[in-house]
Design a protein around this motif. Structure first.
Motif, mmCIF file in Angstrom:
data_model
loop_
_atom_site.group_PDB
_atom_site.id
_atom_site.type_symbol
_atom_site.label_atom_id
_atom_site.label_comp_id
_atom_site.label_asym_id
_atom_site.label_seq_id
_atom_site.Cartn_x
_atom_site.Cartn_y
_atom_site.Cartn_z
ATOM 1 N N TRP A 86 0.846 -1.192 0.000
ATOM 2 C CA TRP A 86 0.000 0.000 0.000
ATOM 3 C C TRP A 86 0.884 1.247 0.000
ATOM 4 C CZ3 TRP A 86 -5.150 -0.437 -0.673
ATOM 5 C CH2 TRP A 86 -5.730 -1.688 -0.435
ATOM 6 N N TYR A 87 0.470 2.267 -0.770
ATOM 7 C CA TYR A 87 1.175 3.546 -0.855
ATOM 8 C C TYR A 87 0.244 4.658 -0.375
ATOM 9 C CZ TYR A 87 4.630 1.154 -3.713
ATOM 10 O OH TYR A 87 5.596 0.296 -4.169
ATOM 11 N N VAL A 88 0.826 5.656 0.273
ATOM 12 C CA VAL A 88 0.081 6.794 0.813
ATOM 13 C C VAL A 88 0.531 8.044 0.087
ATOM 14 C CG1 VAL A 88 -0.524 8.083 2.878
ATOM 15 C CG2 VAL A 88 -0.034 5.651 3.037
ATOM 16 N N ARG B 174 -10.399 9.731 4.533
ATOM 17 C CA ARG B 174 -10.197 10.685 3.460
ATOM 18 C C ARG B 174 -8.765 10.685 2.914
ATOM 19 N NH1 ARG B 174 -14.171 14.197 2.779
ATOM 20 N NH2 ARG B 174 -12.768 15.709 1.792
ATOM 21 N N THR B 175 -7.893 9.848 3.492
ATOM 22 C CA THR B 175 -6.504 9.772 3.018
ATOM 23 C C THR B 175 -6.446 9.027 1.683
ATOM 24 O OG1 THR B 175 -5.764 9.697 5.309
ATOM 25 C CG2 THR B 175 -4.156 9.091 3.614
ATOM 26 N N LYS B 176 -5.671 9.584 0.739
ATOM 27 C CA LYS B 176 -5.541 8.944 -0.568
ATOM 28 C C LYS B 176 -4.490 7.833 -0.498
ATOM 29 C CE LYS B 176 -6.914 12.747 -3.585
ATOM 30 N NZ LYS B 176 -6.522 13.592 -4.732
ATOM 31 N N ALA C 70 -9.268 6.183 1.293
ATOM 32 C CA ALA C 70 -9.285 4.925 2.035
ATOM 33 C C ALA C 70 -10.707 4.473 2.349
ATOM 34 C CB ALA C 70 -8.481 5.075 3.330
ATOM 35 N N GLY C 71 -11.637 5.413 2.565
ATOM 36 C CA GLY C 71 -13.020 5.026 2.857
ATOM 37 C C GLY C 71 -13.739 4.462 1.663
ATOM 38 N N ILE D 244 -12.389 2.291 -0.428
ATOM 39 C CA ILE D 244 -11.915 0.922 -0.627
ATOM 40 C C ILE D 244 -12.525 0.069 0.468
ATOM 41 C CG2 ILE D 244 -9.894 -0.556 -0.822
ATOM 42 C CD1 ILE D 244 -8.293 1.902 -1.620
ATOM 43 N N SER D 245 -13.352 -0.878 0.067
ATOM 44 C CA SER D 245 -14.098 -1.677 1.043
ATOM 45 C C SER D 245 -13.163 -2.447 1.977
ATOM 46 C CB SER D 245 -15.034 -2.646 0.312
ATOM 47 O OG SER D 245 -14.273 -3.501 -0.552
ATOM 48 N N GLU D 246 -12.057 -2.946 1.450
ATOM 49 C CA GLU D 246 -11.131 -3.717 2.268
ATOM 50 C C GLU D 246 -10.502 -2.867 3.357
ATOM 51 O OE1 GLU D 246 -8.083 -5.495 -0.017
ATOM 52 O OE2 GLU D 246 -7.056 -6.405 1.703
ATOM 53 N N LEU D 247 -10.093 -1.644 3.010
ATOM 54 C CA LEU D 247 -9.495 -0.752 4.002
ATOM 55 C C LEU D 247 -10.531 -0.152 4.926
ATOM 56 C CD1 LEU D 247 -6.691 1.183 2.107
ATOM 57 C CD2 LEU D 247 -6.451 -0.613 3.779
ATOM 58 N N ALA D 248 -11.726 0.162 4.393
ATOM 59 C CA ALA D 248 -12.763 0.746 5.255
ATOM 60 C C ALA D 248 -13.170 -0.202 6.352
ATOM 61 C CB ALA D 248 -13.975 1.115 4.388
ATOM 62 N N LEU D 249 -13.292 -1.495 6.051
ATOM 63 C CA LEU D 249 -13.619 -2.496 7.062
ATOM 64 C C LEU D 249 -12.451 -2.704 8.018
ATOM 65 C CD1 LEU D 249 -15.653 -4.617 8.091
ATOM 66 C CD2 LEU D 249 -14.625 -6.235 6.496
ATOM 67 N N PHE D 250 -11.217 -2.619 7.489
ATOM 68 C CA PHE D 250 -10.033 -2.844 8.330
ATOM 69 C C PHE D 250 -9.801 -1.688 9.291
ATOM 70 C CE2 PHE D 250 -5.432 -2.484 9.001
ATOM 71 C CZ PHE D 250 -5.184 -3.725 9.576
ATOM 72 N N LEU D 251 -10.099 -0.465 8.852
ATOM 73 C CA LEU D 251 -9.878 0.693 9.717
ATOM 74 C C LEU D 251 -10.852 0.743 10.887
ATOM 75 C CD1 LEU D 251 -9.137 3.454 7.040
ATOM 76 C CD2 LEU D 251 -7.521 2.365 8.565
#
Length: 484
Positions: free
Chosen positions: A432-434, A458-460, A471-472, A474-481
């Motif tokens: 993953w890249y930020v 809201r982070t890209k 990040a919100g 992306i379903s995978e990251l939204a559930l993980f966060l």
């Protein structure tokens, strides 16, 4: 030009030869008092040309070839640029000013050889001469023919090789003279002090006084060496700011500016500049070597020629030349290399080979442990795992007692067991890249995104080379966060 005869000069060589010959002889003939020919013939012409016009006129006409050929080269360059702009609609690469002056220096060096080599041609052309104007034409033609052949066979390249060889020799000779003369200059006050106080010192303490004098001269010489090295670094840095690009020595000056010795001289004082003192110690070491070589040649001279008072002048010159050559060779093959290694902070070949041999005996590092240490450093952990030697398949075999584990170690929560190996590998892989501060940072794992980078909805972010998304979104990251 591929089918051009090898022993016939090209048109460019003929043009240079005629320009050089005509420019020189016409300038000499137009100078005041240059009345050449009272009788016709080669011998009289050469005698009167040098006697009546004088050595000053000859030298002036010779020196004029440098600016003349620099001007010729500059004019041809401007014509070529104009043609290229009209033909291709774009300017050609710029030509440095040094290339113009280099053409003048080549002409200056070629002219004496052309006059000497052109004597046979001038002699043949002088046979039908019946006037002074015909003699000038014969001189111009004979010198032009020899000049064209010198340009054709690239005599300038030979001059460059000779000048480079002599420059290296004289540079090493000047360095050895510097090593010898600096202690003499810095130790002069100690010599004067010793002479003044010689009558006050008892005769029994005279050996001790001489020993103290030698030590003081050596130490003062090291201080003088360090001062020269320190200020030479400032001189090179200053010269690198204005030295023309493409001129001789430009690449060498830029390379020396990149040395540690030159970089640190800007920010450090003379007393704290360690490389200057290291270089001074190197010079002092070779000063001792020089004295030992001189003593060795003195012993050889005593064995061959007897006492020094009995030596002839030729024998003294022979021993002196041999000693100077030995000093120059010692500095060229060993002293200069050690000085470059110290100034550029590069280890010498011997030390680097020793380090490689010592490191080759160490066991190879386990790549898994190295990767875990890198991941720990990225997470901000200061505690590292000890890097162990990588084991062979035979060493990886374990006993049944080592394989046995307690039930508590084997027990896992249902949520941990529910994850498949593929899911664990995906979550642990840094992919993953930020997008922070206008640039991409990463790669990171999911845990690093949440715990280290502190990303929000809201982070890209992006995975691999995909497009940037929040990040919100992306379903995978939204559930993980949302899971803590």
């Amino acid at each position: 030009m591929n089918n051009w005869p090898k022993f016939l000069p090209h048109p460019a060589s003929w043009a240079r030869g005629f320009a050089l010959s005509s420019g020189f002889w016409l300038i000499v003939s137009l100078l005041p008092g240059a009345y050449y020919y009272s009788s016709y013939g080669l011998r009289a012409a050469y005698r009167l040309a040098y006697n009546n016009s004088g050595e000053g006129a000859i030298a002036f006409a010779w020196a004029c070839q440098i600016p003349l050929f620099a001007f010729y080269h500059w004019g041809l360059t401007k014509v070529t640029e104009w043609v290229e702009i009209r033909r291709h609609n774009q300017p050609p690469p710029t030509v440095s000013a040094w290339l113009h002056w280099r053409e003048g220096i080549v002409a200056f060096l070629t002219l004496p050889a052309a006059i000497v080599m052109g004597i046979p041609a001038i002699a043949l052309l002088m046979l039908p001469v019946r006037g002074s104007s015909g003699a000038i034409v014969a001189l111009i033609l004979g010198t032009a023919i020899s000049s064209a052949y010198l340009y054709h066979f690239r005599v300038a390249k030979l001059f460059k090789i000779l000048l480079k060889f002599f420059w290296i020799f004289y540079a090493n000779l000047l360095k050895t003279l510097q090593i010898l003369l600096v202690p003499a200059a810095t130790g002069t006050p100690f010599f004067i002090l010793t002479i003044v106080t010689a009558t006050m010192v008892p005769r029994q303490l005279m050996p001790l006084t001489i020993f103290v004098l030698v030590v003081c001269v050596l130490l003062s010489g090291i201080v003088g060496y360090a001062a020269l090295q320190y200020w030479s670094a400032h001189l090179v840095n200053w010269a690198g700011t204005w030295w023309p690009v493409g001129s001789p020595g430009y690449s060498r000056i830029q390379a020396r500016k990149a040395w540690k010795h030159n970089k640190t001289a800007i920010s450090q004082s003379f007393v704290r500049h360690s490389t200057s003192w290291h270089l001074a110690a190197n010079d002092g070491t070779y000063l001792i070597y020089f004295y030992l070589i001189a003593l060795g040649f003195s012993a050889i001279g005593y064995f061959w020629f007897g006492e020094h008072s009995e030596w002839l002048e030729t024998e003294e010159e022979m021993l002196g030349s041999a000693t100077a050559l030995a000093w120059v060779a010692l500095w060229h093959f060993w002293g200069w290399q050690s000085e470059v290694a110290i100034a550029s902070s590069q280890p010498s070949t011997k030390t680097s080979n020793k380090r490689r041999s010592s490191n080759s005996r160490l066991p190879a590092a386990d790549p898994v442990e190295v990767e875990l240490n890198q991941m720990s450093a990225e997470l901000g952990n200061t505690r590292m795992r000890p890097v162990r030697k990588s084991q062979s398949p035979t060493q990886k075999s374990q006993s049944p007692t080592q394989k046995s584990q307690s039930p508590t170690q084997k027990s896992q929560s249902p949520t941990q067991k529910s994850q498949s190996p593929t899911q664990k590998s995906k979550s642990e892989q840094p992919q993953w890249y930020v997008f922070r501060s206008g640039k991409a940072e990463g790669p990171y794992t999911k845990d690093q995104l949440r715990d280290v980078q502190k990303i929000t909805d809201r982070t890209k972010v992006r995975r691999g080379q995909t497009e940037w998304q929040r990040a919100g979104e992306i379903s995978e990251l939204a559930l993980f966060l949302t899971q803590k």
